[in-house]
Design an enzyme around this catalytic site. Structure first.
Site, PDB file in Angstrom:
ATOM      1  N   GLU A 157      35.308 -43.637  23.536  1.00 26.49           N
ATOM      2  CA  GLU A 157      36.763 -43.476  23.626  1.00 26.49           C
ATOM      3  C   GLU A 157      37.059 -42.033  23.237  1.00 26.49           C
ATOM      4  O   GLU A 157      37.006 -41.666  22.060  1.00 26.49           O
ATOM      5  CB  GLU A 157      37.480 -44.447  22.684  1.00 26.49           C
ATOM      6  CG  GLU A 157      38.992 -44.372  22.755  1.00 26.49           C
ATOM      7  CD  GLU A 157      39.565 -45.018  24.014  1.00 26.49           C
ATOM      8  OE1 GLU A 157      40.711 -44.690  24.371  1.00 26.49           O
ATOM      9  OE2 GLU A 157      38.883 -45.849  24.640  1.00 26.49           O
ATOM     10  N   ASN A 173      41.277 -40.087  12.124  1.00 29.01           N
ATOM     11  CA  ASN A 173      42.733 -40.229  12.251  1.00 29.01           C
ATOM     12  C   ASN A 173      43.218 -41.664  12.041  1.00 29.01           C
ATOM     13  O   ASN A 173      44.275 -41.895  11.444  1.00 29.01           O
ATOM     14  CB  ASN A 173      43.226 -39.665  13.583  1.00 29.01           C
ATOM     15  CG  ASN A 173      42.541 -40.261  14.780  1.00 29.01           C
ATOM     16  OD1 ASN A 173      41.550 -40.984  14.660  1.00 29.01           O
ATOM     17  ND2 ASN A 173      43.054 -39.968  15.964  1.00 29.01           N
ATOM     18  N   CYS A 181      44.716 -39.450  19.748  1.00 30.38           N
ATOM     19  CA  CYS A 181      44.215 -39.237  21.106  1.00 30.38           C
ATOM     20  C   CYS A 181      45.280 -39.520  22.161  1.00 30.38           C
ATOM     21  O   CYS A 181      45.080 -39.207  23.331  1.00 30.38           O
ATOM     22  CB  CYS A 181      42.976 -40.099  21.357  1.00 30.38           C
ATOM     23  SG  CYS A 181      43.276 -41.875  21.200  1.00 30.38           S
TER      24      CYS A 181
END
Length: 444
Positions: free
Chosen positions: A235, A138, A269
């Site tokens: 993450e 992304n 996210c």
């Protein structure tokens, strides 16, 4: 770039399906070669002065800036994001390089209290060695640079495995920039390929001192189990909540809520996967969300006036649509959207979402705003904390109330009357992540 097996795969433009390049289908042999090269080159790189390493990172930043239009074009075509998103990503990557260039000049250690007379005790920071970086599709450029830049700055060598959906901007072009900037051969290595074939061998390699992974919770747990006792930096995502309390400004909250669910097709996210709204404001909030969704133009992000591009892949589109369909089968209702053409998914608002539905429990990662009505603040708090989340948000006109609510949330980051990334994301570099502390005792 080719693999040891000389196999390649196509890279396609997400909006049109047109081939824009190829990438090497690397495997375990390529990972072994890359790690061996990094191990060999790292000591000499670490021995360079901080100023010498900083100069190389600044040259990388300058080269990125000189090729900004090229990177933006590739990012738009590879990721399906709009031009503004791509420009922001390149700017953040440049900023990261510039900031990290100074890391090597920071204090390398401390003088510690001596355990006995005549002994000097030092605690120094030293590079870890070889850092393995596995990045998502992304934000392939900036999320690579988030780890690559500080790792190089303090004297590590890096093996980067970019996502197979974005191997050009997230890997191949970065390798070109690093080489042109003067990063020595072997210090920065890129292995492209599929996750199981290239990413897993990188995580398993015993000579990789740190695995830095950004991606899904499922794969993150796999990375942690593979790494064992070695360092990992993960993450991961979660089902982020966007809470609207009964005293919120509905229009301002809906404006922020629409952005947090629809920006970059919801594929971040930090996107909001759950809108938890007080019953007294529910209908007005939904109406505002629906109006804003209807104003968004979906299409090819290379064309002017387009707000939302395509989803990253057929698999991702089908996953998003399945979350919507299964939740509707359980009693939810689509107010607007819920349809797609090719990889383009309409911005969607779904109401009647309850805590047992897929749209509530799972991270959506698509342009969908699932809305859940609650009776009071206590219920909103309970439902927000019922799911793992990376970034939650609460909207209220009473800042004291908002802060009190935020302090009870379990997520890593919390916004009051806002949504999105932390404003210090580009500057937040933890030296302890990319170095280890070594005790040195000197007896006089």
């Amino acid at each position: 770039m080719v693999s040891a097996r000389e196999e390649t795969a196509e890279v396609v433009e997400k909006a049109t399906g047109t081939k824009i390049g190829t990438y090497a289908l690397g495997g375990a042999d390529d990972v072994r070669l890359a790690v061996a090269s990094a191990l060999s080159a790292q000591p000499a790189w670490a021995a360079r002065t901080p100023a010498e390493r900083a100069a190389v990172l600044r040259r990388m930043a300058a080269l990125l800036e000189s090729r900004v239009d090229e990177f933006v074009s590739v990012l738009v075509r590879e990721t399906g994001g709009v031009v503004a998103k791509a420009r922001g990503e390149v700017a953040a990557a440049i900023n990261r390089l510039q900031i990290c260039a100074s890391l090597g000049a920071l204090s390398r250690g401390d003088v510690q209290p001596s355990p006995k007379p005549g002994k000097l005790t030092l605690l120094e920071r030293v590079p870890l060695g070889v850092v393995g970086v596995i990045t998502p599709w992304n934000f392939p450029l900036v999320l690579a640079m988030r780890a690559v830049a500080p790792a190089l700055a303090v004297g590590n060598a890096v093996v980067l495995k970019p996502a197979e959906l974005t191997p050009i901007a997230g890997g191949q072009l970065l390798a070109e920039v690093a080489a042109e900037a003067g990063v020595p051969p072997g210090v920065f290595n890129v292995v492209t390929g599929l996750g199981p074939a290239a990413g897993q061998p990188l995580a398993e390699h015993p000579d990789v001192a740190l695995i830095h992974f950004t991606g899904s919770n499922e794969v993150g747990r796999l990375m942690a189990s593979i790494a064992g006792l070695r360092r990992t930096s993960l993450e991961l995502g979660g089902s982020n909540a966007f809470v609207v309390l009964d005293d919120a400004d509905v229009e301002k909250a809906a404006m922020c809520g629409a952005w947090s669910s629809f920006d970059f097709q919801g594929q971040t996210c930090i996107s909001s996967s759950r809108h938890i709204v007080d019953n007294t404001l529910h209908d007005a909030y939904v109406a505002s969300l629906v109006r804003r969704a209807g104003q968004l133009v979906v299409g090819n992000p290379m064309e002017p006036g387009v707000d939302l591009g395509p989803l990253i892949s057929t698999e991702q589109r089908d996953r998003v649509h399945s979350l919507v369909s299964r939740s509707v089968d359980m009693g939810a209702r689509v107010v607007v959207g819920g349809k797609f053409e090719g990889l383009s998914y309409e911005p969607t608002v779904v109401v009647g979402v309850t805590p047992e539905m897929p749209l509530f429990v799972e991270e959506v990662f698509g342009p969908v705003a699932p809305v859940t009505a609650v009776d009071d603040e206590a219920e909103a708090l309970e439902l927000t904390n019922s799911c793992q989340a990376l970034v939650n948000a609460v909207h209220t006109q009473d800042l004291v109330r908002g802060l009190a609510f935020a302090q009870q949330l379990h997520s890593k980051n919390v916004h009051v009357n806002d949504a999105g990334p932390r404003p210090t994301d580009a500057d937040d570099v933890d030296l302890d992540e990319f170095t280890r502390r070594r005790w040195v005792g000197v007896q006089r």
